[in-house]
Structures are given as C-alpha cells and as structure tokens.
Design a protein around this motif. Structure first.
Motif, PDB file in Angstrom:
ATOM      1  N   GLY A 128       0.723  -1.065   0.001  1.00 41.98           N
ATOM      2  CA  GLY A 128       0.011   0.017  -0.074  1.00 41.98           C
ATOM      3  C   GLY A 128       0.908   1.039  -0.048  1.00 41.98           C
ATOM      4  O   GLY A 128       0.550   2.145  -0.571  1.00 41.98           O
ATOM      5  N   LEU A 129       1.871   1.297   0.863  1.00 40.50           N
ATOM      6  CA  LEU A 129       2.862   2.436   0.704  1.00 40.50           C
ATOM      7  C   LEU A 129       3.383   2.913  -0.652  1.00 40.50           C
ATOM      8  O   LEU A 129       3.345   3.983  -0.974  1.00 40.50           O
ATOM      9  N   GLY A 130       3.959   1.777  -1.263  1.00 46.25           N
ATOM     10  CA  GLY A 130       4.723   1.908  -2.410  1.00 46.25           C
ATOM     11  C   GLY A 130       3.373   2.642  -3.510  1.00 46.25           C
ATOM     12  O   GLY A 130       3.983   3.705  -4.053  1.00 46.25           O
ATOM     13  N   ARG A 131       2.378   2.275  -3.556  1.00 49.53           N
ATOM     14  CA  ARG A 131       1.115   2.726  -4.481  1.00 49.53           C
ATOM     15  C   ARG A 131       0.821   4.135  -4.222  1.00 49.53           C
ATOM     16  O   ARG A 131       0.812   4.825  -4.743  1.00 49.53           O
ATOM     17  N   GLN A 132       0.861   4.327  -2.887  1.00 52.40           N
ATOM     18  CA  GLN A 132       0.324   5.627  -2.426  1.00 52.40           C
ATOM     19  C   GLN A 132       1.439   6.727  -2.560  1.00 52.40           C
ATOM     20  O   GLN A 132       1.169   7.817  -3.117  1.00 52.40           O
ATOM     21  N   ALA A 133       2.615   6.319  -2.269  1.00 57.91           N
ATOM     22  CA  ALA A 133       3.774   7.171  -2.198  1.00 57.91           C
ATOM     23  C   ALA A 133       4.033   7.568  -3.723  1.00 57.91           C
ATOM     24  O   ALA A 133       4.104   9.024  -4.053  1.00 57.91           O
ATOM     25  N   VAL A 134       3.979   6.695  -4.605  1.00 58.88           N
ATOM     26  CA  VAL A 134       4.231   7.082  -5.965  1.00 58.88           C
ATOM     27  C   VAL A 134       3.076   7.560  -6.788  1.00 58.88           C
ATOM     28  O   VAL A 134       2.955   8.250  -7.745  1.00 58.88           O
ATOM     29  N   SER A 135       1.862   7.346  -6.234  1.00 64.23           N
ATOM     30  CA  SER A 135       0.617   7.848  -6.866  1.00 64.23           C
ATOM     31  C   SER A 135       0.707   9.583  -6.772  1.00 64.23           C
ATOM     32  O   SER A 135       0.271  10.116  -7.856  1.00 64.23           O
ATOM     33  N   SER A 136       1.169  10.122  -6.099  1.00 62.52           N
ATOM     34  CA  SER A 136       1.779  11.490  -6.118  1.00 62.52           C
ATOM     35  C   SER A 136       2.449  11.952  -6.955  1.00 62.52           C
ATOM     36  O   SER A 136       2.516  13.032  -7.520  1.00 62.52           O
ATOM     37  N   GLY A 137       3.503  10.889  -7.267  1.00 63.98           N
ATOM     38  CA  GLY A 137       4.661  11.295  -8.128  1.00 63.98           C
ATOM     39  C   GLY A 137       5.528  12.596  -7.470  1.00 63.98           C
ATOM     40  O   GLY A 137       6.517  13.113  -8.132  1.00 63.98           O
ATOM     41  N   MET A 138       5.271  12.783  -6.191  1.00 66.48           N
ATOM     42  CA  MET A 138       6.147  13.873  -5.648  1.00 66.48           C
ATOM     43  C   MET A 138       7.363  14.147  -5.636  1.00 66.48           C
ATOM     44  O   MET A 138       8.348  15.081  -6.449  1.00 66.48           O
ATOM     45  N   SER A 139       8.396  13.107  -5.232  1.00 68.92           N
ATOM     46  CA  SER A 139       9.788  13.167  -5.201  1.00 68.92           C
ATOM     47  C   SER A 139      10.394  12.858  -6.485  1.00 68.92           C
ATOM     48  O   SER A 139      11.245  13.578  -6.725  1.00 68.92           O
ATOM     49  N   PHE A 140       9.858  11.943  -7.270  1.00 66.02           N
ATOM     50  CA  PHE A 140      10.465  11.733  -8.583  1.00 66.02           C
ATOM     51  C   PHE A 140      10.336  13.022  -9.438  1.00 66.02           C
ATOM     52  O   PHE A 140      11.233  13.642  -9.982  1.00 66.02           O
ATOM     53  N   ALA A 141       9.077  13.688  -9.538  1.00 65.77           N
ATOM     54  CA  ALA A 141       8.778  14.863 -10.282  1.00 65.77           C
ATOM     55  C   ALA A 141       9.326  16.008  -9.789  1.00 65.77           C
ATOM     56  O   ALA A 141      10.015  16.862 -10.557  1.00 65.77           O
ATOM     57  N   ALA A 142       9.357  16.130  -8.404  1.00 67.28           N
ATOM     58  CA  ALA A 142      10.225  17.395  -8.036  1.00 67.28           C
ATOM     59  C   ALA A 142      11.531  17.464  -8.264  1.00 67.28           C
ATOM     60  O   ALA A 142      12.321  18.435  -8.543  1.00 67.28           O
ATOM     61  N   THR A 143      12.344  16.283  -7.982  1.00 70.26           N
ATOM     62  CA  THR A 143      13.913  16.109  -8.263  1.00 70.26           C
ATOM     63  C   THR A 143      13.935  16.316  -9.651  1.00 70.26           C
ATOM     64  O   THR A 143      14.900  16.946 -10.264  1.00 70.26           O
ATOM     65  N   HIS A 173      16.214  19.616 -13.990  1.00 70.69           N
ATOM     66  CA  HIS A 173      16.286  20.441 -15.349  1.00 70.69           C
ATOM     67  C   HIS A 173      16.404  22.047 -15.169  1.00 70.69           C
ATOM     68  O   HIS A 173      17.070  22.537 -15.840  1.00 70.69           O
ATOM     69  N   VAL A 174      15.500  22.761 -14.304  1.00 68.17           N
ATOM     70  CA  VAL A 174      15.786  23.974 -14.160  1.00 68.17           C
ATOM     71  C   VAL A 174      16.949  24.507 -13.804  1.00 68.17           C
ATOM     72  O   VAL A 174      17.488  25.464 -14.368  1.00 68.17           O
ATOM     73  N   ALA A 175      17.643  23.570 -12.782  1.00 65.87           N
ATOM     74  CA  ALA A 175      18.788  24.178 -12.483  1.00 65.87           C
ATOM     75  C   ALA A 175      19.870  24.211 -13.492  1.00 65.87           C
ATOM     76  O   ALA A 175      20.726  24.773 -13.690  1.00 65.87           O
ATOM     77  N   HIS A 189       6.324  23.873 -15.130  1.00 64.18           N
ATOM     78  CA  HIS A 189       6.015  23.074 -16.232  1.00 64.18           C
ATOM     79  C   HIS A 189       6.778  21.747 -16.295  1.00 64.18           C
ATOM     80  O   HIS A 189       6.064  20.801 -16.737  1.00 64.18           O
ATOM     81  N   VAL A 190       7.997  21.882 -15.670  1.00 57.00           N
ATOM     82  CA  VAL A 190       8.664  20.538 -15.874  1.00 57.00           C
ATOM     83  C   VAL A 190       8.322  19.487 -14.948  1.00 57.00           C
ATOM     84  O   VAL A 190       8.505  18.456 -15.046  1.00 57.00           O
ATOM     85  N   MET A 191       7.476  19.914 -13.723  1.00 54.36           N
ATOM     86  CA  MET A 191       7.170  19.249 -12.892  1.00 54.36           C
ATOM     87  C   MET A 191       5.774  18.312 -13.385  1.00 54.36           C
ATOM     88  O   MET A 191       5.660  17.174 -13.261  1.00 54.36           O
ATOM     89  N   GLN A 192       5.316  18.908 -14.533  1.00 54.93           N
ATOM     90  CA  GLN A 192       4.025  17.973 -15.322  1.00 54.93           C
ATOM     91  C   GLN A 192       4.620  17.076 -16.171  1.00 54.93           C
ATOM     92  O   GLN A 192       4.200  15.948 -16.030  1.00 54.93           O
TER      93      GLN A 192
END
Length: 336
Positions: free
Chosen positions: A258-273, A278-280, A301-304
């Motif tokens: 359940g944790l794996g599905r929930q954590a990645v469903s937001s895509g936060m850490s992957f997308a934010a990094t 890329h912006v840096a 934009h790149v977060m998307q």
C-alpha cells in the motif's frame, strides 16, 4: 493511529515548523499550501490545525496529552525532529522545543528513539560534494528516451566548462537522481523521507559545479525557495501523505505494498527532483540569468513532465527500494 493521534501528530509538526519564529513569509505560505493540499481527509482538517498553530489557539501540553502510547509518541517525536532538521540545521529555539517535548513525555534513554536525533542531524548536514548514488539498472522497457524537459525553458547560451558533462549525460544524471528519490519515497521510515532533501541539494550542487559554480547551502536554499520548494514544507508534505494514509512507521511495514502505491501515486519526489534538476541545469548553463518568474514557471511546467514520466520508471523505483534500508540510505547520503 487513530484520527485523534494523527491530528495531534500533525499539530506537533506544525508547532515544530514555527518553533524558531524565523520562518520567512514565503515559507509560511508554502506550509499553508501543504495544509490545503493534504486537506482531503475531512477527519483531520489540516488547514484548521494550521490556523490553530499560527494563531496560538492550541498549547503544547494539550497536544502532547493526546498521544498516549509509546509508539505514537515516538513517531510524533521523530516527525518533529525531521521538521526541525529539514532546512539543514536545528536552531537553539528548535532544540528547546524538542527538549520540552522529551521532558513532558519523560523520554529518558530507554524511551527516546535511540540515536534518532543524531542520525537526522547527520542527514541534514550531509556533504554536498559526495557522489550521487546510482539506482538499480533500468529495465530494457524503461530506457526509451524521455522528453527533453529543458526544451520548455527559454533558450540560453550554454556556459559548460571543458570536461563537464555533455547534455545527454546530464539528462541521465538528473533522471537517475529522480529515480533514487522516488525509490526512497517508497520507504516508510521518517529518516528515509528526510533523506530526499539533501540528495536534491547535492544534485543542484553538482549541476552548478558542472558549469563552474561553487555553490554553498545558502545559495541552493535560495534557489529552491525561488522555485517554490520549501525545505520544511517539502518534508511536511511527503511525511504528511504517508501519515494520513496510515503508512508512515517502522521499517518493513507496507514496503512496496500500500505504501508504494500511495507514495508514487503523487509522484512528488520523482517529479520534484526531475524538475529541480532540469531547471537548475538551464539556470546555470545560461549564466544564472533567468528571472524569478521564469524559474517558477519553468519549474511548474517541468513538474508536469515529471509526473507524466513517473509511472514509466515505477518498476525501477520499486526494484531500487527493495535494495535500500535506513543504514544504506544514511551511508549514501553521507557519501559512503
């Protein structure tokens, strides 16, 4: 945890985030946005808790009294420590706040989380110069070219110095760092969640270095803040999502389930990094000429793009997470 315990834990974290009284208005606004973003669980009403803390309508003894079990107290205390450490150091006022919590709960050597404060501090103060760790090898199906996120940014003249990474290698470096942080987000421990921030800062440092800039923590924090990435608010959002899903806890609970599905469903850490890298890269390649508004727009934009890509690399994140534990993450972030 019960809904009452979750409310108390989040309230304690919000109190910790304002304990030093030094939060910039921009960081306060980012924490408020986190509260709004995590407001899906009506039992918790995190925006209401935020207002209670900000307006001092709630007192620490009252909050601590709502956490009765040793397990709930340890988890809440660990989260409060991570909130205080998220921006890279714990101030004297934050130390006093944490000491007040320990004293109220009678946390002696036998009850306080063993070595947790020291480990959290070691993560927060990890050297920027250490190499970035490689995630598990990419499956053949996941090696297709990914969108050139930097193409969404204004064209600038590259200032890459001799011997620095060519564009394709820089793209790979950013992608690998994104996968690693996505894998770490799958793990349930507080320390794992805290580790994402120093790894993001290390990525920015190495990108800047590639273009001849020797950055310090202050410069990197300023860049992240300009993009809208607050260090304290980022930890609160990552840990808050796990807590509200009942998935934040000790090692071995919920990993890749359940944790794996929930954590990645937001895509936060992957997308934010991914977006941060890329912006840096474009910012330093162009001689740091992009305005604050351009940087913010580019980051969103790149977060998307990052959110669209995270499902493709989920299998590699999962495989990498299977090979990680707290000891490995501590060693990796310290540069071991």
């Amino acid at each position: 945890m019960t809904a009452e315990e979750i409310r108390a834990t989040l309230t304690l974290c919000l109190m910790a985030s304002f304990a030093d009284g030094e939060k910039h208005d921009r960081e306060r606004e980012q924490i408020r946005q986190v509260a709004q973003g995590l407001a899906g669980d009506e039992q918790v009403n995190l925006p209401g808790l935020y207002q209670d803390v900000l307006l001092r309508r709630v007192q620490l003894p009252e909050v601590l009294g709502r956490l009765a079990t040793l397990e709930s107290r340890q988890l809440a205390y660990e989260m409060a420590v991570c909130v205080c450490e998220a921006d890279g150091h714990t101030s004297a006022k934050e130390d006093a706040f944490l000491a007040q919590v320990r004293h109220a709960w009678g946390m002696g050597a036998a009850q306080a989380p063993a070595g947790f404060d020291t480990q959290a501090q070691a993560l927060a103060e990890a050297p920027l110069q250490a190499p970035l760790a490689e995630p598990a090898p990419l499956p053949a199906a996941a090696t297709a070219p990914h969108p050139a996120a930097a193409d969404t940014l204004p064209a600038t003249a590259a200032q890459r110095r001799p011997g620095s990474l060519p564009p394709a290698e820089m793209d790979r470096k950013i992608l690998q760092a994104s996968i690693m942080n996505g894998a770490i987000e799958l793990l349930p421990e507080n320390l794992s969640t805290l580790a994402i921030i120093p790894l993001q800062m290390r990525l920015v440092y190495q990108i800047g270095q590639s273009y001849g800039y020797e950055l310090d923590r202050g410069h990197i924090k300023d860049l992240l803040a300009t993009l809208g990435v607050g260090l304290t608010s980022q930890y609160l959002e990552q840990a808050g999502r796990k807590l509200l899903s009942g998935l934040l806890g000790k090692a071995g609970k919920g990993l890749l389930g359940g944790l794996g599905r929930q954590a990645v469903s937001s895509g936060m850490s992957f997308a934010a990094t991914y977006a941060l890298g890329h912006v840096a890269n474009q910012y330093y390649a162009g001689g740091r000429t992009l305005s604050s508004d351009m940087l913010k727009d580019a980051y969103q934009h790149v977060m998307q793009d990052g959110r669209a890509l995270q499902a493709r690399y989920l299998p590699q994140m999962q495989e990498t997470a299977r090979q990680l534990d707290t000891a490995k993450i501590l060693s990796m972030v310290r540069g071991g």
